[in-house]
Design an enzyme around this catalytic site. Structure first.
Site, PDB file in Angstrom:
ATOM      1  N   GLY A   1      55.396 -83.368  28.126  1.00 11.16           N
ATOM      2  CA  GLY A   1      55.343 -82.775  29.456  1.00 11.16           C
ATOM      3  C   GLY A   1      54.600 -83.650  30.436  1.00 11.16           C
ATOM      4  N   MET A   2      53.506 -84.256  29.993  1.00 16.19           N
ATOM      5  CA  MET A   2      52.750 -85.154  30.859  1.00 16.19           C
ATOM      6  C   MET A   2      53.564 -86.396  31.198  1.00 16.19           C
ATOM      7  SD  MET A   2      49.973 -85.484  32.530  1.00 16.19           S
ATOM      8  CE  MET A   2      48.998 -84.152  31.797  1.00 16.19           C
ATOM      9  N   THR A   3      54.308 -86.912  30.218  1.00 18.14           N
ATOM     10  CA  THR A   3      55.172 -88.065  30.463  1.00 18.14           C
ATOM     11  C   THR A   3      56.197 -87.756  31.542  1.00 18.14           C
ATOM     12  OG1 THR A   3      54.931 -88.867  28.186  1.00 18.14           O
ATOM     13  CG2 THR A   3      56.847 -89.629  29.413  1.00 18.14           C
TER      14      THR A   3
ATOM     15  N   ASP B   1      50.436 -91.796  32.789  1.00 19.38           N
ATOM     16  CA  ASP B   1      51.014 -92.406  31.593  1.00 19.38           C
ATOM     17  C   ASP B   1      49.940 -92.740  30.570  1.00 19.38           C
ATOM     18  OD1 ASP B   1      53.300 -93.490  30.179  1.00 19.38           O
ATOM     19  OD2 ASP B   1      52.444 -95.462  30.574  1.00 19.38           O
TER      20      ASP B   1
ATOM     21  N   ASP C   1      49.299 -89.351  28.305  1.00 24.43           N
ATOM     22  CA  ASP C   1      50.187 -88.825  27.265  1.00 24.43           C
ATOM     23  C   ASP C   1      49.841 -89.403  25.896  1.00 24.43           C
ATOM     24  OD1 ASP C   1      51.157 -91.382  27.654  1.00 24.43           O
ATOM     25  OD2 ASP C   1      53.163 -90.769  28.263  1.00 24.43           O
ATOM     26  N   GLY C   2      49.435 -90.683  25.872  1.00 19.95           N
ATOM     27  CA  GLY C   2      49.008 -91.267  24.602  1.00 19.95           C
ATOM     28  C   GLY C   2      47.721 -90.642  24.100  1.00 19.95           C
TER      29      GLY C   2
ATOM     30  N   ASP D   1      59.138 -94.952  31.309  1.00 24.06           N
ATOM     31  CA  ASP D   1      58.521 -96.147  31.888  1.00 24.06           C
ATOM     32  C   ASP D   1      59.563 -96.987  32.620  1.00 24.06           C
ATOM     33  OD1 ASP D   1      56.055 -95.453  30.927  1.00 24.06           O
ATOM     34  OD2 ASP D   1      56.048 -96.905  29.283  1.00 24.06           O
TER      35      ASP D   1
END
Length: 203
Positions: A30-32, A66, A69-70, A91
């Site tokens: 979702g964040m991506t 970005d 998300d990691g 990306d």
């Protein structure tokens, strides 16, 4: 290159934030998607209309998501294969929108065809650099590294648009041609890395 030297320092900042977001019920995918949608929308809405400063800061803000998300994936224990593919795909979408929007600005607003050509060249080279790594890994080889990876591409492009937005003439053109040259060097470095990996795998 920055990924190698800055990853540990950045992780110390982003990992607690990522853990808090996971506890709040958000997901890495979702964040991506949020970061990509925001970066694409801001790039295409602001740069072609000559709003360089607004475009610079909003696109930078959304691309910073970005990093989260990691961190969120690590907070959940590990990422997933689908998440990795989604992240790479998003990306490419964000990068493509950014450089296409800068090229649009250069053509339609600034009337600078040299800057537009540099933006399109950077767009193509960025996609090819990423493709070399992905295709090499699909073949069981290594093809990463090099002078200019995604972080450096974004920094150089957004520094150029930001400076131009503050009134520095030819900042976009200069930053993009510098990026284009460094991207060619990076492409050659990655092809050399793939060749070495192939020789080591099949002596």
């Amino acid at each position: 290159m920055l990924n190698i030297f800055a990853r540990a320092s950045v992780s110390r900042v982003t990992d607690p934030i990522g853990a808090a977001l996971v506890r709040a019920g958000l997901t890495p995918n979702g964040m991506t998607l949020l970061g990509t949608a925001g970066a694409v929308a801001c790039a295409l809405a602001l740069f072609p209309n000559g709003m360089l400063l607004a475009g610079t800061f909003t696109v930078w803000g959304f691309t910073m998501l970005d990093l989260l998300d990691g961190a969120m994936a690590r907070a959940r224990g590990a990422g997933t294969p689908f998440g990795a593919v989604l992240d790479s795909t998003c990306d490419r979408l964000a990068d493509g929108a950014l450089f296409a929007a800068i090229a649009w600005w250069a053509f339609a607003v600034a009337g600078n065809h040299r800057a537009a050509a540099a933006a399109l060249l950077c767009l193509v080279l960025g996609l090819v650099i990423s493709y070399v790594k992905a295709r090499a890994e699909a073949s069981g080889l290594h093809g990463d590294g090099g002078l200019v990876e995604r972080a450096e591409r974004l920094i150089l492009a957004l520094v150029g648009t930001g400076l131009e937005g503050f009134g520095v003439p030819y900042a976009v053109e200069g930053s993009l041609w510098l990026l284009a040259v460094l991207s060619v060097v990076t492409l050659l470095q990655r092809m050399a890395a793939v060749a070495r990996s192939a020789r080591e795998a099949h002596p």
